[in-house]
Each structure stands twice: as C-alpha cells, then as structure tokens.
Design an enzyme around this catalytic site. Structure first.
Site, PDB file in Angstrom:
ATOM      1  CG  HIS A   1       1.563  -1.588   1.107  1.00  0.00           C
ATOM      2  ND1 HIS A   1       2.032  -0.542   1.872  1.00  0.00           N
ATOM      3  CD2 HIS A   1       2.305  -2.669   1.461  1.00  0.00           C
ATOM      4  CE1 HIS A   1       3.016  -0.972   2.644  1.00  0.00           C
ATOM      5  NE2 HIS A   1       3.194  -2.247   2.426  1.00  0.00           N
TER       6      HIS A   1
ATOM      7  CG  HIS B   1      -1.864   2.452  -7.314  1.00  0.00           C
ATOM      8  ND1 HIS B   1      -0.946   2.411  -6.279  1.00  0.00           N
ATOM      9  CD2 HIS B   1      -1.589   1.392  -8.112  1.00  0.00           C
ATOM     10  CE1 HIS B   1      -0.148   1.373  -6.459  1.00  0.00           C
ATOM     11  NE2 HIS B   1      -0.510   0.739  -7.566  1.00  0.00           N
TER      12      HIS B   1
END
Length: 265
Positions: A90, A118
């Site tokens: 992820h 991110h």
C-alpha cells in the site's frame, strides 16, 4: 501558531491496518472495487471509513484556520536511523525501533513508529494537492496516535529521498501495472541497507503547523488520531517525485468532510 523544532526533527497507521488484514481483515486498495469509496462496505471492521464524522485526510482552508496559543512541539530525532525500506503493498515504509525517536506535544510524549509516503498528497492546501506527502506516525504509552504530515513540492533534490529510493524494493511486473487489488496475504517486500538516514532532513525548517483531530487514512479508519500538518512544504526533485509516483501509484485517500471540527495553528 509557530513552533520551534528542538533537538532534531506523521507505518503506525499502516502497521495497524496491516495487522488487521493479516488477522483476517478484508483486502483493500486505492483503485477499482477495493478503492476508498468502497472501504466501508468491504468489512464491518471498516465501517468508520463510511460513517465516521472525524475522518482524515481533510482540506486545510488557511482562511478558516483558528489561531491559538498551542505550545511548541518538541522533537527528539537526533539519532541517525538505520535504513530499512519496506513495500507493504500500500505504501513505502521506513520502520523505526520504538522508543528512540520521540515527539512531545500537548503534555504527552509519543514514540515514532515509522514513516510512510502518499502520492499525491492526502491533505490538500486550500484545495490544492502536492505531489507527495510523508507521514511520521507516533504512538504513546496508552496506544494513542499522533501523526506529523509533511508536504513535498517540485524543487531541489531531497537527500533522504535519494537514499530511500536507492533501497526501495521494485514492485513485481504485474503489480507495477495495477494496484487495484492487493490480495489477502500479500507478502511485504523489504530491503535492509547498510546506510543510516537523518530524519530531520524530512522536516521543513519552518516552525508552522496545523493541528486537528482525525483518523487513520486507511482501513479501519479508526478515529482519535492527533494530526499535525506542517505548513511549509519541503522540496524533492522532479525525478524523485516521478519515481515515487510510480512506486506508490496514487495511494491517496480523497479528502473527507471537516464537519464540526476546527483546524488550529
């Protein structure tokens, strides 16, 4: 407010999520049928992703931020961190041995658990997304979480990102094409380096930050997380941003409603 970074310098969230999935939690992702819009329906354990009222990330509207007398945060990030880079399916994570790197804020001390990334940024700045955001995740003795978020914009190369990218595991070819679904039991990929990094180089010199109460930005989206988002972005080279964009493949949850919360500075 403005604060000093003293003694040196916001994947605990992902540790929580990874443990939940390893224990039988539903698979989730960032695209397609496992994407953020579906998280709350994938498992009853993820219901807060859909029903929570204090969710993260948020848009930070600087005009509406409330100026307060919050005390400065104390960072103890002096020690060099032995560099291990993990791809957990992820995000890219730097695991941190708990207890040696700490943050003190609002009368409590939190130990750094890890740093993860991110792309693009999860928090937005007056509606604008930055190409990258780092999260420094901390946990106190009671298990409460405090996360420092740092934005990155295109500019000069960041030396620590250079080290991280040198050791980042390359994704297998099929996953490089799509991360719509990370299967249950996904095996994390890890590279242990012979280098150390200075985490202070991942925080801006500027003292300003935004403070609000939020949640994990990944399933199970648990609330009660203290967020500190640095006001001034750092820089990374366009080559670094492109490489991280390819590795992370749009792993940003959309912004969530602020509801009755206030953002402080």
């Amino acid at each position: 407010m403005r604060r000093g970074i003293r003694g040196g310098i916001a994947v605990g969230l992902f540790v929580t999520a990874a443990l939940a999935q390893a224990a039988g939690g539903a698979a989730w992702g960032y695209h397609g049928t496992l994407g953020p819009e579906r998280w709350g329906k994938l498992s009853k354990e993820y219901l807060l992703c859909e029903t929570g009222k204090n969710q993260s990330p948020i848009d930070i509207d600087r005009v509406r931020v409330l100026r307060t007398d919050l005390r400065p945060i104390q960072f103890q990030y002096d020690l060099p961190l032995p560099l291990t880079v993990v791809d957990n399916g992820h995000t890219i994570v730097l695991p941190v041995p708990e207890g040696k790197w700490t943050l003190s804020a609002e009368g409590e001390t939190f130990s750094l658990i890890n740093v993860h990334f991110h792309s693009p940024s999860e928090h937005t700045d007056n509606g604008n997304r930055y190409p990258l955001e780092a999260h420094f995740v901390h946990r106190n003795a009671k298990g409460a979480l405090a996360v420092v978020g740092v934005w990155f914009q295109s500019g000069e190369e960041n030396p620590v990102l250079t080290q991280i990218l040198r050791w980042a595991p390359e994704p297998p070819a099929p996953r490089a094409q799509s991360r719509e679904a990370q299967p249950k039991g996904h095996q994390e990929r890890k590279r242990v380096s012979n280098e150390t990094v200075d985490l202070r180089a991942l925080l801006p010199r500027s003292e300003g930050f935004f403070r609000y109460n939020g949640s994990l930005t990944t399933p199970p989206c648990s609330e009660g997380v203290r967020w500190y988002v640095m006001q001034e972005p750092l820089t990374a080279s366009e080559a670094q941003l492109q490489r991280l964009r390819a590795l992370l493949n749009e792993n940003a949850r959309p912004v969530q409603p602020l509801n009755a919360r206030r953002v402080l500075e």
